[in-house]
Design an enzyme around this catalytic site. Structure first.
Site, mmCIF file in Angstrom:
data_model
loop_
_atom_site.group_PDB
_atom_site.id
_atom_site.type_symbol
_atom_site.label_atom_id
_atom_site.label_comp_id
_atom_site.label_asym_id
_atom_site.label_seq_id
_atom_site.Cartn_x
_atom_site.Cartn_y
_atom_site.Cartn_z
ATOM 1 N N SER A 31 0.828 -1.210 0.000
ATOM 2 C CA SER A 31 0.000 0.000 0.000
ATOM 3 C C SER A 31 0.858 1.254 0.000
ATOM 4 C CB SER A 31 -0.874 0.052 1.247
ATOM 5 O OG SER A 31 -1.606 -1.115 1.372
ATOM 6 N N HIS A 62 -5.165 0.441 -3.954
ATOM 7 C CA HIS A 62 -4.382 -0.711 -4.403
ATOM 8 C C HIS A 62 -4.698 -0.899 -5.884
ATOM 9 C CE1 HIS A 62 -3.535 -2.530 -0.327
ATOM 10 N NE2 HIS A 62 -4.489 -1.681 -0.030
ATOM 11 N N HIS A 84 -5.988 -9.306 -0.493
ATOM 12 C CA HIS A 84 -5.804 -9.707 0.901
ATOM 13 C C HIS A 84 -6.911 -10.671 1.323
ATOM 14 C CE1 HIS A 84 -3.998 -5.710 0.400
ATOM 15 N NE2 HIS A 84 -3.159 -6.036 1.359
ATOM 16 N N TYR A 86 -8.574 -10.462 3.962
ATOM 17 C CA TYR A 86 -9.714 -9.742 4.579
ATOM 18 C C TYR A 86 -10.740 -9.294 3.543
ATOM 19 C CZ TYR A 86 -7.139 -5.452 3.318
ATOM 20 O OH TYR A 86 -6.471 -4.476 2.637
ATOM 21 N N GLU A 87 -10.383 -9.325 2.268
ATOM 22 C CA GLU A 87 -11.350 -8.974 1.225
ATOM 23 C C GLU A 87 -12.307 -10.131 0.954
ATOM 24 O OE1 GLU A 87 -9.562 -6.637 -2.204
ATOM 25 O OE2 GLU A 87 -7.751 -7.309 -1.186
ATOM 26 N N ALA A 114 2.857 -2.184 3.818
ATOM 27 C CA ALA A 114 2.673 -1.130 4.813
ATOM 28 C C ALA A 114 2.406 -1.848 6.125
ATOM 29 C CB ALA A 114 1.474 -0.276 4.437
ATOM 30 N N MET A 218 -1.360 -6.985 7.427
ATOM 31 C CA MET A 218 -2.435 -7.896 6.999
ATOM 32 C C MET A 218 -2.100 -8.611 5.689
ATOM 33 S SD MET A 218 -5.521 -5.213 7.687
ATOM 34 C CE MET A 218 -5.563 -4.207 9.183
ATOM 35 N N SER A 219 -0.816 -8.695 5.381
ATOM 36 C CA SER A 219 -0.460 -9.325 4.095
ATOM 37 C C SER A 219 0.813 -10.158 4.266
ATOM 38 C CB SER A 219 -0.231 -8.232 3.044
ATOM 39 O OG SER A 219 0.902 -7.450 3.368
ATOM 40 N N ASN A 242 2.341 3.882 10.196
ATOM 41 C CA ASN A 242 1.741 4.428 11.418
ATOM 42 C C ASN A 242 2.272 3.622 12.586
ATOM 43 O OD1 ASN A 242 -0.204 2.315 10.042
ATOM 44 N ND2 ASN A 242 -0.553 2.167 12.235
ATOM 45 N N HIS A 254 -6.766 5.018 7.515
ATOM 46 C CA HIS A 254 -6.197 4.416 6.304
ATOM 47 C C HIS A 254 -5.517 5.475 5.428
ATOM 48 C CE1 HIS A 254 -5.616 1.785 2.908
ATOM 49 N NE2 HIS A 254 -6.357 2.548 2.131
#
Ligand code: HPA
Length: 288
Positions: A31, A62, A84, A86-87, A114, A218-219, A242, A254
């Site tokens: 990201s 993305h 990902h 989560y999608e 990220a 998350m990846s 962050n 985000h």
């Protein structure tokens, strides 16, 4: 329906029909880091939607393109955007592109992302060389019937495979040396992967720190598992977009994740661009 191997092979053959060069290195851009693809020379840009079987990202920010060409004279395949878990994508879908990179002939993978900074010595915008990971997603991309044809060389493609050297020590060493040369701080860190898409709670981040994690995201881990199954050598770089939940007295947006990527883009691009020929050269010497 064709099995996973045949579908990945069909995608690789389609890509080969569109671009002559044969990539030796795959690069997955996280990201906010997508602009790195502008470094590719003699580029053939392929929309993910054009590649049979390739999953399409649903997340804003993305973009989805495979950029084939050269960097520093090395044939590369650069993924601008990834999907990902989560999608709602299955593990096979999340890792399909990595399988295809392997079948295209990539012996190495530079995977970027990220991440939230758990280690308080990091700051927003810090680049970190991933030394190891903790897969806390509850999923593993190698679940299902083992497909030995994915093994790219002897000793790979097995049902059970090593993760002791998931992140290549010699490639990390190259990254540190180049970062030092360019005066870019590049600490090392352990990446913990969660499913998402919610960011973590401060209590979760405290637990993750106790577990030995420096970064959260998350990846990446599923792609790395599949890359190791195939025998690809991996260099992982995180961008701390962050500080993780509870580290600073504020909430996480985000938008700031994307903004930091733009701010660090020049440093990131210059580091990775210089690393491409070194990584490719090292991998060509002898498989690690
Ligand atoms: N947590 C999880 N994933 C992330 C974060 C975070 O704080 N920042 C960027 N990706």
């Amino acid at each position: 329906m064709a099995d996973l191997y045949e579908r990945a092979l069909a995608a690789a053959e389609h890509i080969r029909s569109l671009h002559e060069g044969r990539p030796v290195l795959g690069i997955i851009l996280g990201s906010g880091l997508g602009n790195f693809a502008a470094q590719v020379e003699g580029a053939t840009t392929i929309d993910y939607g054009e590649i049979p079987g390739w999953p399409l990202s649903t997340v804003e920010g993305h973009s989805g393109k495979l950029v084939m060409g050269t960097i520093g004279g090395v044939d590369v395949a650069v993924m601008q955007g990834r999907v990902h878990a989560y999608e709602g994508y299955s593990m096979n879908e999340v890792t399909f592109p990595t399988r295809v990179l392997g079948l295209l002939g990539c012996k190495g993978l530079i995977v970027t992302n990220a991440a939230g900074g758990i280690n308080t010595s990091y700051g927003e915008g810090t680049l970190v060389a991933i030394s190891d990971h903790i897969n806390l997603t509850g999923m593993n991309a190698a679940v299902g019937p083992n497909e030995p044809r994915f093994g790219m060389r002897e000793g790979t493609g097995y049902r059970f495979f090593d993760m002791t050297v998931a992140y290549s020590a010699r490639l990390r060493k190259l990254a540190h040396a180049e970062a030092e040369k360019q005066q870019i701080p590049l600490p090392e860190g352990v990446y913990i992967a969660v499913l998402g898409p919610s960011y973590e709670t401060p209590a979760e981040i405290r637990v993750f720190r106790t577990l030995g994690a420096d970064l959260v995201g998350m990846s990446t881990v599923h792609e790395v598992i599949v890359a190791r199954h195939m025998g690809m050598e991996v260099l992982g770089i995180s961008l701390v977009t962050n500080m993780a939940a509870g580290v600073l007295d504020r909430v996480i947006h985000h938008e700031e994740v994307m903004e930091i990527g733009r701010r660090v883009e020049a440093q990131f691009s210059s580091l990775v661009k210089a690393l491409v020929p070194q990584v490719a050269g090292t991998i060509a010497e002898q498989a690690g």
